[in-house]
Design an enzyme around this catalytic site. Structure first.
Site, PDB file in Angstrom:
ATOM      1  N   SER A 264       0.831  -1.192   0.000  1.00 16.21           N
ATOM      2  CA  SER A 264       0.000   0.000   0.000  1.00 16.21           C
ATOM      3  C   SER A 264       0.869   1.246   0.000  1.00 16.21           C
ATOM      4  CB  SER A 264      -0.916   0.003   1.216  1.00 16.21           C
ATOM      5  OG  SER A 264      -0.186   0.343   2.371  1.00 16.21           O
ATOM      6  N   LYS A 265       0.241   2.369  -0.262  1.00 13.07           N
ATOM      7  CA  LYS A 265       1.023   3.594  -0.436  1.00 13.07           C
ATOM      8  C   LYS A 265       1.787   4.017   0.813  1.00 13.07           C
ATOM      9  CE  LYS A 265      -3.240   6.316  -0.021  1.00 13.07           C
ATOM     10  NZ  LYS A 265      -4.096   7.296  -0.723  1.00 13.07           N
ATOM     11  N   ARG A 266       1.294   3.604   1.958  1.00 17.60           N
ATOM     12  CA  ARG A 266       1.968   3.977   3.201  1.00 17.60           C
ATOM     13  C   ARG A 266       3.259   3.189   3.456  1.00 17.60           C
ATOM     14  NH1 ARG A 266       0.166   8.313   4.190  1.00 17.60           N
ATOM     15  NH2 ARG A 266      -2.075   8.633   4.073  1.00 17.60           N
TER      16      ARG A 266
END
Length: 507
Positions: A264-266
RNA sequence: GGCCCGUUCGUCUAGGGGUUAGGACGCCAGGUUUUCAUCCUGGUAGCAGCGGUUCGAAUCCGCUACGGGCUACCA
């Protein structure tokens, strides 16, 4: 007659394009090129609420940076446009109506609030509400309401959605090009919304209609779509366009380097690697994500790394140019299981591609950073410097870290090296060496080395006792390329200067 | 919860009835480099478990476990 292969990459402009999306685009691109087909870019912006300004430009720029240039699509022309779904709005209603007329779909007047309530109730009973063949007869739709009632509601402008009427107890079996035989029973499937109350189609309808209209022969997409494949197949059937419908392939997902779930982007922020191809800055929300490009990755390295996430050529070759990938690519060699992303391997790929570059190329890439620091070196000399330090670099950005001392004298000296290598007699020896250096006229690698050896032999000093201290004086630490190379590149005066400075500073 | 998909070294993968289970990243060791890094050589480590089919199973089948996806008027 064989149809011309046509594939599409169809992202939603809801934010920056994730590296998983880039990989999907890559596999589509490779497949198209391999089969002399077309690669299209279609923007699926049917959700007005999630539209993010700038996302579309980001997608296009990312594809260009990666060398995945579409033959048709938003920003690339083509005869079957528009390629932005929001601009195709009128088209979809016709198909939805066709479905209703033929009994494959129905109007549903239940409000979002009512359905939410039903979901909540179900949840309270540890159940899951599903709008399907078991519940549709108890809800407010054109299956349960009289035709007069339905007509009146439509007439009055009441909000409605159009739902697919999932047929009863049918096994939908499909041969996925990657996963093989996959089957679903329609009793488990719900009546998906095809057409929303805002007049926009949902993904499912728009996707099927557009793939048909754009003559798409192969749908290559992420595994998150596998469970909607039966709906799509049934839609092609209901629309009477099964004959030319595409074949499906579902790609494995890219998973987090550690822990659970898909990348995920995090994750990038947490673990220090980019998740996106390009830097993304959204002033409005203040969110910012680093990109492979800005982090100093070469697109070749990024692509090569991505290609090996879920695919392998079956040979032991590791490095592939885009042309080689096209040549070797085959959907049947795509792996079925999710691939955990390894940032270390990405770096390794980049190192390889950096080493492949000539010193001249790297110099050109290094120059802007130097100029920013107010350094404007002679290009030829810089090229030699780059040549001597490049093998210790992974990124262009490393060039400065590895070679800063060529441009500015060290301001401090590595403590540990001073402690262990700077002996009581070191200053005295270096003193003598500077005097010796003064006598060397031909300040070039070979003569310096030769004369220095003679000098050391005459003095009967061990090389080890002075080499590290000299390096320390010149570089500030005990690492770096060949010492005589540094000597030559630095020049006679600078060399002597730095050694004298070190002597006075260290003692 | 339901449905679907998956599972070979820590990671990416090859291998699809008979293999010393191969490669790559990482890691470790040795060599080269009078430094460090590179580089070279070597090493470490794996068929999720249990049943079945078979002369023989990592490979075929079943179950279990684990992982993943979907389950919105999001894509």
């Amino acid at each position: 007659m064989e149809r011309k292969v046509r594939v599409r990459f169809a992202p939603s402009p809801t934010g920056p394009l994730h590296m998983g999306g880039v990989r999907t685009a890559l596999f589509n691109y490779l497949f198209a090129r391999k089969h002399n087909g077309d690669f299209l870019l279609r923007i699926e912006d049917t959700d007005q609420n999630r539209y993010v300004p700038g996302a579309e430009e980001y997608i296009i720029e990312s594809l260009k940076w990666c060398g995945l240039v579409p033959d048709e699509g938003v920003g690339f022309g083509g005869d079957l446009g528009p390629y932005r779904q929001s601009e195709r709005k009128p088209i979809y209603k016709k198909y939805a109506d066709h479905l209703i007329e033929n009994g494959f779909a129905y109007y549903s007047f239940d409000t979002a609030e009512e359905l939410d309530e039903l979901r909540k109730q179900a949840e309270a009973n540890k159940q899951v509400f599903s709008y399907d063949l078991h519940t549709r007869n108890g809800l407010k739709n054109s299956l349960t309401l009289s035709s007069e009632d339905v007509a009146a509601r439509l007439q009055s402008g009441e909000h409605y959605v159009i739902r697919f009427k999932m047929p009863e107890n049918r096994d939908v079996v499909e041969e996925d090009l990657i996963r093989g035989r996959v089957s679903f029973n329609t009793n488990q499937l719900d009546d998906k919304v095809l057409f929303k109350s805002d007049g926009m189609p949902t993904y499912h309808l728009a996707n099927v209609v557009d793939d048909h209209l754009m003559n798409i022969t192969h749908v290559i997409r992420g595994e998150e779509w596998l469970s909607s494949m039966p709906l799509h197949i049934l839609l092609y059937e209901a629309l009477g366009i099964s004959e030319t419908r595409p074949r499906f392939s579902h790609l494995p997902l890219i998973l987090k380097p550690e822990g659970k779930g898909k990348l995920s982007k995090r994750d990038g922020d947490k673990m220090g690697f980019p998740v996106f191809p390009l830097l993304w800055n959204n002033q409005e929300t203040g969110e910012s994500y680093r990109g492979y490009r800005e982090d100093g990755y070469f697109p070749e390295a990024f692509i090569n790394m991505l290609a090996f996430l879920g695919w392998s050529p079956g040979t032991e070759q590791e490095f592939f140019s885009m042309d080689e990938l096209i040549e070797s690519f085959d959907l049947s060699r795509v792996v079925k299981s999710g691939a955990r992303f390894d940032p270390e391997k990405a770096k390794w790929f980049n190192r390889h591609y950096l080493q492949q570059k000539s010193s001249a190329e790297l110099t050109a890439l290094f120059l802007p950073a130097l100029k920013e620091k107010g350094i404007d070196p002679d290009t030829q000399k810089l090229e030699r410097i780059v040549g001597s330090i490049k093998e210790r670099c992974e990124f262009v950005n490393d060039l400065w870290e590895q070679g800063h001392y060529f441009f500015q004298a060290p301001e401090s000296y590595d403590e540990k090296t001073v402690r262990t290598k700077w002996k009581p007699d070191t200053s005295e020896k270096l003193q003598a060496i500077t005097s010796f250096f003064e006598t060397v006229d031909d300040w070039k690698y070979e003569p310096i080395k030769e004369k220095f050896s003679e000098f050391m032999t005459a003095k009967e000093w061990g090389f080890g006792s002075v080499m590290v201290p000299i390096r320390l004086a010149l570089v500030g630490s005990s690492s770096g390329p060949d010492l005589f190379e540094i000597l030559e590149l630095l020049g006679k005066d600078e060399t002597i200067d730095r050694i004298k400075t070190a002597i006075s500073k260290i003692q």
